[in-house]
Design a protein around this motif. Structure first.
Motif, mmCIF file in Angstrom:
data_model
loop_
_atom_site.group_PDB
_atom_site.id
_atom_site.type_symbol
_atom_site.label_atom_id
_atom_site.label_comp_id
_atom_site.label_asym_id
_atom_site.label_seq_id
_atom_site.Cartn_x
_atom_site.Cartn_y
_atom_site.Cartn_z
ATOM 1 N N VAL A 27 12.810 -48.654 20.217
ATOM 2 C CA VAL A 27 13.959 -49.422 19.746
ATOM 3 C C VAL A 27 14.116 -49.340 18.220
ATOM 4 O O VAL A 27 15.113 -49.816 17.670
ATOM 5 N N TYR A 28 13.157 -48.725 17.538
ATOM 6 C CA TYR A 28 13.145 -48.685 16.068
ATOM 7 C C TYR A 28 14.406 -48.053 15.467
ATOM 8 O O TYR A 28 14.958 -48.593 14.492
ATOM 9 N N PRO A 29 14.926 -46.909 15.984
ATOM 10 C CA PRO A 29 16.156 -46.342 15.400
ATOM 11 C C PRO A 29 17.330 -47.325 15.429
ATOM 12 O O PRO A 29 18.099 -47.404 14.465
ATOM 13 N N GLN A 30 17.480 -48.092 16.495
ATOM 14 C CA GLN A 30 18.558 -49.068 16.550
ATOM 15 C C GLN A 30 18.333 -50.179 15.523
ATOM 16 O O GLN A 30 19.283 -50.691 14.922
ATOM 17 N N LEU A 31 17.076 -50.550 15.317
ATOM 18 C CA LEU A 31 16.768 -51.603 14.354
ATOM 19 C C LEU A 31 17.098 -51.161 12.936
ATOM 20 O O LEU A 31 17.567 -51.961 12.109
ATOM 21 N N GLN A 32 16.849 -49.877 12.638
ATOM 22 C CA GLN A 32 17.172 -49.354 11.302
ATOM 23 C C GLN A 32 18.675 -49.418 11.038
ATOM 24 O O GLN A 32 19.110 -49.778 9.934
ATOM 25 N N ILE A 33 19.470 -49.062 12.060
ATOM 26 C CA ILE A 33 20.933 -49.135 11.903
ATOM 27 C C ILE A 33 21.353 -50.580 11.702
ATOM 28 O O ILE A 33 22.205 -50.900 10.858
ATOM 29 N N ALA B 216 19.557 -53.044 10.471
ATOM 30 C CA ALA B 216 19.062 -53.593 9.201
ATOM 31 C C ALA B 216 19.829 -53.076 7.993
ATOM 32 O O ALA B 216 19.780 -53.695 6.922
ATOM 33 N N SER B 217 20.495 -51.936 8.146
ATOM 34 C CA SER B 217 21.243 -51.356 7.018
ATOM 35 C C SER B 217 20.295 -51.070 5.846
ATOM 36 O O SER B 217 19.350 -50.306 6.005
ATOM 37 N N ASP B 218 20.515 -51.687 4.675
ATOM 38 C CA ASP B 218 19.678 -51.422 3.505
ATOM 39 C C ASP B 218 18.399 -52.263 3.475
ATOM 40 O O ASP B 218 17.581 -52.117 2.559
ATOM 41 N N ARG B 219 18.213 -53.125 4.438
ATOM 42 C CA ARG B 219 16.991 -53.931 4.474
ATOM 43 C C ARG B 219 15.817 -53.060 4.905
ATOM 44 O O ARG B 219 15.992 -52.090 5.636
ATOM 45 N N LYS B 220 14.620 -53.444 4.510
ATOM 46 C CA LYS B 220 13.429 -52.678 4.840
ATOM 47 C C LYS B 220 12.798 -53.236 6.106
ATOM 48 O O LYS B 220 12.639 -54.452 6.257
ATOM 49 N N ILE B 221 12.411 -52.347 7.029
ATOM 50 C CA ILE B 221 11.678 -52.741 8.232
ATOM 51 C C ILE B 221 10.276 -52.158 8.140
ATOM 52 O O ILE B 221 10.096 -50.932 8.104
ATOM 53 N N ASP B 222 9.292 -52.990 8.080
ATOM 54 C CA ASP B 222 7.888 -52.590 7.926
ATOM 55 C C ASP B 222 7.173 -52.758 9.265
ATOM 56 O O ASP B 222 7.134 -53.853 9.828
ATOM 57 N N LEU B 223 6.617 -51.653 9.777
ATOM 58 C CA LEU B 223 5.893 -51.685 11.057
ATOM 59 C C LEU B 223 4.388 -51.712 10.805
ATOM 60 O O LEU B 223 3.850 -50.885 10.065
ATOM 61 N N GLN B 224 3.700 -52.653 11.429
ATOM 62 C CA GLN B 224 2.236 -52.753 11.358
ATOM 63 C C GLN B 224 1.730 -52.918 12.792
ATOM 64 O O GLN B 224 1.478 -54.024 13.258
ATOM 65 N N LEU B 225 1.595 -51.792 13.468
ATOM 66 C CA LEU B 225 1.344 -51.818 14.906
ATOM 67 C C LEU B 225 -0.085 -51.419 15.243
ATOM 68 O O LEU B 225 -0.656 -50.505 14.622
ATOM 69 N N GLU B 226 -0.640 -52.082 16.238
ATOM 70 C CA GLU B 226 -1.974 -51.768 16.744
ATOM 71 C C GLU B 226 -1.824 -50.948 18.016
ATOM 72 O O GLU B 226 -0.936 -51.204 18.838
ATOM 73 N N ASN B 227 -2.699 -49.969 18.182
ATOM 74 C CA ASN B 227 -2.604 -49.058 19.325
ATOM 75 C C ASN B 227 -3.147 -49.718 20.603
ATOM 76 O O ASN B 227 -4.011 -50.598 20.558
ATOM 77 N N ASN B 228 -2.638 -49.203 21.742
ATOM 78 C CA ASN B 228 -3.162 -49.566 23.074
ATOM 79 C C ASN B 228 -3.169 -51.068 23.348
ATOM 80 O O ASN B 228 -4.162 -51.638 23.800
ATOM 81 N N LEU B 229 -2.048 -51.706 23.051
ATOM 82 C CA LEU B 229 -1.872 -53.105 23.459
ATOM 83 C C LEU B 229 -1.019 -53.089 24.730
ATOM 84 O O LEU B 229 0.209 -52.972 24.676
ATOM 85 N N LEU B 230 -1.693 -53.184 25.884
ATOM 86 C CA LEU B 230 -1.005 -53.062 27.169
ATOM 87 C C LEU B 230 -0.664 -54.440 27.733
ATOM 88 O O LEU B 230 -1.488 -55.362 27.722
ATOM 89 N N ILE B 231 0.558 -54.559 28.224
ATOM 90 C CA ILE B 231 1.012 -55.798 28.850
ATOM 91 C C ILE B 231 1.763 -55.448 30.122
ATOM 92 O O ILE B 231 2.233 -54.315 30.300
ATOM 93 N N ASN B 232 1.891 -56.431 31.003
ATOM 94 C CA ASN B 232 2.699 -56.274 32.212
ATOM 95 C C ASN B 232 4.078 -56.870 31.914
ATOM 96 O O ASN B 232 4.217 -58.088 31.794
ATOM 97 N N ALA B 233 5.095 -55.993 31.768
ATOM 98 C CA ALA B 233 6.384 -56.495 31.282
ATOM 99 C C ALA B 233 7.523 -55.610 31.771
ATOM 100 O O ALA B 233 7.325 -54.501 32.266
ATOM 101 N N ASN B 234 8.737 -56.168 31.618
ATOM 102 C CA ASN B 234 9.958 -55.401 31.841
ATOM 103 C C ASN B 234 10.365 -54.793 30.497
ATOM 104 O O ASN B 234 10.673 -55.511 29.546
ATOM 105 N N ARG B 235 10.361 -53.488 30.435
ATOM 106 C CA ARG B 235 10.548 -52.777 29.165
ATOM 107 C C ARG B 235 11.862 -53.157 28.490
ATOM 108 O O ARG B 235 11.893 -53.466 27.289
#
Length: 517
Positions: free
Chosen positions: A375-381, A383-402
């Motif tokens: 979903v990141y490309p849509q978030l960039q559009i 946010a426009s000129d605002r900065k989006i900073d991602l700080q993600l941890e790997n392999n965080l698995l959940i049971n969810a509807n994508r």
């Protein structure tokens, strides 16, 4: 009279308890009598069998095995019968072809019937007595079919045991047989029988005694049980009378919770808890009505605004603006924008209703990092000129509807965009894992450096159509449904969402979802 009528009401608890106690008592009595009846029956018939076995021993079993020919069976028939016959018994001799060749019966005050001996009537090989004396009816000799006798002759063993057979008078007799001659190739059968009437009479007598005793026990049990149940249920009647007195103006009344009966005390405690909840509900009733009124007002306003715009542009077009290409394009674009806003509002409301109905949705094991990156490309559009900073941890698995989790992220980022500066705004999306108690949770945080939310509004931001601003106009538009949708989706995923905010510094939304190891 009224009290007596209520105690006899078949729908009352006292009546139901008494009737079921009555049925249980009756069932136990029936089981006891059935067991006693079967035991006594078995004992009496076994006793009669022992009597018949004793008569067989009188005939001398070893001597019987020496009779090997049909002629010897006929010659020995008289002596065998004479040794075995006794009062209220009948004895018959059967040849190897299944035919009865001799037989006699003997009852009290009756000399012979179809038998052999002095002053006795005879059967096939005897001579009838010339001057019979008036006597009771003789005991008929039970008769099996020829095939049945042949089956007995070919049956393995000594034919120990007995059978119950009805004679020609339809009376039940206890019958036993023994083989004559070799056990594997007998030359005949001895049949001895005794009336089962004494056993039946004794069993019927016992049954009548039991029925009378059972009726007496049931009457006494009903009287005693009714009295016991009446006093046992007295605290319950007191609870009922107290509850009947409670109305809207007396919700502060409480039931006594120490009656000495655990179940009644638990019922009273449950009623008291319920009364407390009802009292609290009445206190909140006005607030709920106000919230409902506000919701209807807001929904009506939000639906009216785009409809009014569309209606206004259509009127402009009808008055001649459609002939002007520039005005036509402006009106059509405005109508399109307003119809899209209206469609989004209706879709959001329908989506909320669907979530509230808890319609099952398809869920799979998903990695939060993959969902955010998708979903990141849509978030960039967005946010426009605002900065989006991602700080993600790997392999965080959940049971969810994508798709639903993507909508949560999109709505929260959109909310952050609306409240941050176009040039200096920074939106941070971070994930990590945390252990709470014995469970592991995946944590998703969306933080901004925007205007913040007043503390008095933090408990209301997830309500439908809620806006922090006191006025209706907003630069970026919106209906106040985004955070309601977020909360509903997280609840549907059995998660939790928290919000912390400080005016002038920003807001942090924290989401906890159960992590799959």
């Amino acid at each position: 009279m009224k009290k007596l009528k209520s105690s006899l009401n078949t729908n009352s608890l006292q009546w139901k308890l008494l009737s079921r106690f009555f049925l249980i008592l009756m069932l136990l009595l029936v089981i006891m009598e059935a067991y006693q009846y079967m035991t006594l029956k078995q004992y009496l018939y076994n006793s009669k069998e022992q009597v018949l076995d004793a008569r067989f021993h009188n005939a001398g079993i070893p001597n019987l095995q020496q009779i090997q020919t049909p002629e010897a069976v006929i010659e020995s028939a008289s002596s065998i019968i004479e040794k075995m016959v006794d009062v209220n018994m009948s004895v018959a001799i059967i040849d190897r072809n299944g035919n009865r060749i001799a037989g006699t019966s003997k009852v009290e005050n009756f000399k012979g019937h179809g038998g052999i001996g002095p002053n006795e009537g005879t059967d096939e090989i005897g001579v009838p007595a010339p001057h019979p004396i008036p006597i009771p009816l003789p005991l008929p000799i039970p008769q099996l079919s020829q095939n049945d006798y042949i089956k007995l002759l070919h049956q393995h063993g000594t034919l120990e045991g007995y059978r119950l057979i009805r004679d020609e008078n339809k009376n039940l007799q206890i019958v036993a047989w023994r083989k004559i001659g070799d056990l594997n190739s007998p030359s005949g059968l001895i049949q001895i029988s005794i009336s089962a009437k004494p056993v039946q009479d004794l069993l019927f007598h016992q049954l009548y005694i039991f029925i009378g005793a059972s009726i007496l026990v049931l009457i006494i049990g009903s009287i005693v049980g009714g009295t016991v149940f009446k006093y046992t249920l007295k605290p319950l009647h007191n609870v009922t009378n107290t509850v009947a007195k409670i109305d809207v103006e007396q919700l502060n009344m409480r039931l006594p919770s120490e009656t000495g009966q655990l179940e009644i005390d638990r019922l009273s405690s449950a009623f008291n808890t319920m009364l407390e909840r009802i009292e609290t509900s009445f206190e909140k009733e006005q607030y709920i009505k106000e919230k409902m009124r506000q919701f209807i007002s807001d929904a009506s306003h939000e639906l009216r605004t785009p409809l009014t715009s569309i209606h206004g542009f259509v009127e402009v077009l009808l008055r001649g603006a459609a002939k002007n290409e520039n005005q036509l394009n402006l009106a059509l674009n405005s109508i399109l924008i307003e119809s899209e806003r209206l469609t989004k509002l209706v879709n959001d409301l329908l989506f909320l209703v669907k979530l509230e109905k808890k319609v099952p949705v398809e869920m799979d094991v998903e990695d939060i990092e993959n969902i955010i990156e998708e979903v990141y490309p849509q978030l960039q559009i967005l946010a426009s000129d605002r900065k989006i900073d991602l700080q993600l941890e790997n392999n965080l698995l959940i049971n969810a509807n994508r798709n639903q989790i993507k909508q949560v992220i999109f709505n929260l980022v959109q909310n952050a965009v609306h409240h941050t500066d176009e040039k200096n705004g920074v939106i941070t999306i971070s994930t990590n894992s945390i252990k709470i108690g014995s469970d592991n949770f995946a944590v998703l945080k969306i933080k901004d450096n925007g205007t913040g939310i007043p503390k008095e509004h933090l408990n209301e931001i997830f309500d439908r159509f809620f806006r922090s601003e006191t006025h209706r106009s907003r630069k970026h538009g919106g209906y106040g449904l985004g955070l309601s949708i977020v909360k509903s989706i997280i609840d549907a995923h059995n998660g939790r969402i928290e919000v912390n905010s400080e005016l002038g510094k920003g807001t942090v939304f924290t989401i906890y979802l159960t992590q799959i190891s």
